[in-house]
Design a protein around this motif. Structure first.
Motif, mmCIF file in Angstrom:
data_model
loop_
_atom_site.group_PDB
_atom_site.id
_atom_site.type_symbol
_atom_site.label_atom_id
_atom_site.label_comp_id
_atom_site.label_asym_id
_atom_site.label_seq_id
_atom_site.Cartn_x
_atom_site.Cartn_y
_atom_site.Cartn_z
ATOM 1 N N ALA A 132 0.831 -1.207 0.000
ATOM 2 C CA ALA A 132 0.000 0.000 0.000
ATOM 3 C C ALA A 132 0.866 1.258 0.000
ATOM 4 N N PHE A 133 1.898 1.269 0.833
ATOM 5 C CA PHE A 133 2.761 2.448 0.898
ATOM 6 C C PHE A 133 3.493 2.652 -0.427
ATOM 7 N N ALA A 134 3.969 1.564 -1.024
ATOM 8 C CA ALA A 134 4.639 1.675 -2.320
ATOM 9 C C ALA A 134 3.680 2.230 -3.368
ATOM 10 N N LEU A 144 14.406 4.520 -2.528
ATOM 11 C CA LEU A 144 13.141 5.238 -2.337
ATOM 12 C C LEU A 144 13.284 6.293 -1.245
ATOM 13 N N PHE A 145 13.900 5.924 -0.131
ATOM 14 C CA PHE A 145 14.076 6.878 0.960
ATOM 15 C C PHE A 145 14.974 8.039 0.539
ATOM 16 N N VAL A 146 16.082 7.752 -0.094
ATOM 17 C CA VAL A 146 17.048 8.799 -0.459
ATOM 18 C C VAL A 146 16.447 9.749 -1.493
ATOM 19 N N THR A 147 15.843 9.211 -2.548
ATOM 20 C CA THR A 147 15.301 10.078 -3.602
ATOM 21 C C THR A 147 14.125 10.899 -3.093
ATOM 22 N N TYR A 148 13.244 10.251 -2.325
ATOM 23 C CA TYR A 148 12.080 10.992 -1.842
ATOM 24 C C TYR A 148 12.498 12.077 -0.845
ATOM 25 N N HIS A 157 2.165 15.272 5.774
ATOM 26 C CA HIS A 157 2.172 13.903 5.273
ATOM 27 C C HIS A 157 3.374 13.627 4.383
ATOM 28 N N TYR A 158 3.952 14.655 3.762
ATOM 29 C CA TYR A 158 5.203 14.435 3.022
ATOM 30 C C TYR A 158 6.320 14.047 3.996
ATOM 31 N N TYR A 159 6.336 14.711 5.125
ATOM 32 C CA TYR A 159 7.302 14.364 6.175
ATOM 33 C C TYR A 159 7.068 12.936 6.663
ATOM 34 N N MET A 160 5.816 12.568 6.864
ATOM 35 C CA MET A 160 5.485 11.218 7.310
ATOM 36 C C MET A 160 5.930 10.180 6.289
ATOM 37 N N MET A 161 5.775 10.469 5.020
ATOM 38 C CA MET A 161 6.182 9.530 3.971
ATOM 39 C C MET A 161 7.693 9.301 3.994
ATOM 40 N N LEU A 221 8.351 6.928 6.979
ATOM 41 C CA LEU A 221 7.937 5.563 6.684
ATOM 42 C C LEU A 221 8.900 4.895 5.709
ATOM 43 N N ALA A 222 9.375 5.663 4.734
ATOM 44 C CA ALA A 222 10.343 5.104 3.786
ATOM 45 C C ALA A 222 11.616 4.672 4.507
ATOM 46 N N PHE A 223 12.020 5.444 5.523
ATOM 47 C CA PHE A 223 13.190 5.070 6.311
ATOM 48 C C PHE A 223 12.940 3.776 7.076
ATOM 49 N N LEU A 224 11.792 3.666 7.712
ATOM 50 C CA LEU A 224 11.490 2.467 8.501
ATOM 51 C C LEU A 224 11.475 1.212 7.641
ATOM 52 N N LEU A 225 10.992 1.317 6.414
ATOM 53 C CA LEU A 225 10.910 0.133 5.561
ATOM 54 C C LEU A 225 12.292 -0.385 5.173
ATOM 55 N N ILE A 226 13.315 0.448 5.293
ATOM 56 C CA ILE A 226 14.679 -0.039 5.073
ATOM 57 C C ILE A 226 15.036 -1.059 6.154
#
Length: 483
Positions: free
Chosen positions: A37-39, A109-113, A127-131, A134-139
């Motif tokens: 879902a996040f992706a 994804l985390f670095v580019t975003y 929510h951009y900050y939240m994204m 979340l991208a960091f956590l998924l690493i």
């Protein structure tokens, strides 16, 4: 947080220490859904920026950019390179969703975003900050152990289970905007139905409900409904008996927000990601695909590397608990000073109408001219600039550098900034005589910000902004040179 019917809890003893429960395995199903879902949300985000040509407008064509304090060195790339960053971000989102080269995809994804997030502060949204978080956590979370290309290609690394902490930290992350958003609403303005009345009145043209949105009782109803929702939704989601009711309420809440406010992917993202509060195996139950009989619940053994990862996660959690509260150490109202406002989940708390003029003075010649700021920054940059003293100071340095490039060796930058907060009578935010080049950006309190003294009004101030200086007796600087 886990329910009795989850694999992680079947063999757990009630007296098991909480820190041991972090490593007990639970079904990976809900985390896999969260990953996909996040992706999908990230891919949607990329699609919006590319299809609407926002990459070109906000990054490539814009000659100037706002920056976050401490990240002034992060600048947008020129030409088509920013487009390529977004294409790479989209590919990384696909990789995360498919679980294909998952770790590498999650890092990219985390670095580019995060790079695009930091490159233009004018685009800030909570929510951009939240994204980014979340991208960091998924690493760190092995969300690719099941229903992924990686698990198919390397089956010995596949598993139907994941440690509890992986699911719990995602639940924590989803809870943050709810809980801190609710705490932030416990202020005098919100409790007097401000600024909700402003926000909803802008949607008075909506069919059926539009006429009601201009009525004062609707502002009161939505203000207190939002406060109660934010403060209660997480406990209701955690309790199994109220979880379905809470999720339906959350879905309706976000659908209403999508209708009333322009916050692009956020409502849909929260509807999808809040499912992490259901039992860990809810996707398996929904699809009626029980675990194979050969699968057994693994032990909770850990390695040194896994403990190191959990240490990083623990530090992350502590920072996210403490950092949003920093505005309490600053004097004054953060909705006025903006000190501690960003990255603190202080959402929809202020409506600022602003009269602002910048002036540059050539010290050697004694000449003063008005800076055409509206021709130098785009609409989103102006929206962020006019409400933030920090960005005003940062932009003053940009204007000074441009003046020096034009041959003015000694320049002073001043601004007349009149602000009406949540319908108050406007007042000065900055001393018009202050040379903005004499103050620096800092995490500390900025004593040069004029304190808020105007009380909240029963009827919002309704004088056109161009008449404010005359109405308030503010004399604008004499302009002796035109652009």
């Amino acid at each position: 947080m886990n329910q009795p019917d989850e694999p992680a809890m079947k063999d757990a003893h009630p007296s098991t220490p909480w820190w041991r429960r972090l490593w007990e395995p639970c079904d990976i199903g809900s985390v896999v859904f969260f990953r996909i879902a996040f992706a999908g949300v990230m891919l949607w985000h990329v699609g919006l920026f590319l299809s609407r040509d926002w990459v070109t407008f906000y990054f490539t064509d814009s000659p100037h950019h706002l920056s976050y304090f401490g990240f002034e060195w992060v600048r947008p790339m020129s030409g088509e390179r920013m487009q390529q960053v977004f294409y790479l971000m989209g590919l990384a989102a696909i990789g995360v969703g498919l679980g294909w080269f998952y770790r590498l995809s999650a890092i990219v994804l985390f670095v580019t975003y995060t790079y695009t997030f930091l490159a233009e502060a004018g685009l800030f949204q909570n929510h951009y900050y939240m994204m980014s978080l979340l991208a960091f956590l998924l690493i760190l979370i092995p969300a690719h152990r099941s229903f992924s290309v990686d698990a198919t290609v390397v089956p010995e690394r596949a598993s139907q289970f994941i440690p509890n902490w992986c699911r719990w930290v995602l639940m924590f992350m989803v809870a943050l905007p709810y809980v801190y958003g609710g705490i932030a609403k416990l202020n005098g303005d919100w409790l007097q139905a401000m600024p909700v009345g402003f926000w909803i009145s802008y949607k008075s043209d909506l069919p059926v409900i539009g006429p009601y949105l201009t009525q004062r009782w609707m502002a009161w109803a939505l203000s207190y409904a939002g406060l109660i929702f934010d403060l209660s939704i997480v406990p209701l989601l955690l309790w199994k008996k109220t979880r379905w009711f809470a999720y339906i309420a959350a879905t309706l809440f976000h659908l209403m927000n999508a209708m009333l406010f322009d916050i692009d992917v956020f409502p849909w993202m929260m509807i999808l990601l809040t499912t992490i509060y259901f039992s860990a195996d809810w996707p398996r139950k929904l699809l009626r695909r029980p675990l194979p009989a050969t699968d057994s619940v693994p032990t909770a053994a850990t390695t040194l590397g896994q403990r190191a990862v959990l240490g990083v996660v623990a530090l992350f959690v502590v920072c996210q608990l403490v950092f949003p509260l920093r505005h309490w150490v600053y004097p004054g109202d953060p909705s006025w000073t903006e000190e501690g406002h960003q990255f603190a989940w202080r959402m929809m708390l202020r409506n600022k109408n602003v009269f602002i003029r910048f002036y540059a003075t050539d010290v050697a010649k004694g000449e003063t001219g008005e800076i055409p700021v509206d021709r130098m920054l785009n609409a989103l940059q102006l929206r962020e600039l006019v409400v933030s003293p920090d960005q005003i100071v940062a932009t003053a340095r940009l204007f000074a550098e441009m003046a020096r490039q034009a041959g003015i060796e000694q320049v002073e930058i001043r601004a007349v900034v009149l602000v009406s907060l949540n319908g108050r009578k406007p007042q000065l935010m900055i001393d018009p005589e202050l040379d903005l080049l004499t103050v620096d950006r800092t995490w500390g309190h900025q004593p040069w910000i004029v304190p808020l003294t105007e009380p909240l009004r029963a009827e919002p101030w309704d004088v056109p902004t161009d008449q404010w200086p005359a109405e308030l007796g503010i004399e604008l600087p004499e302009v002796t040179v035109t652009n």
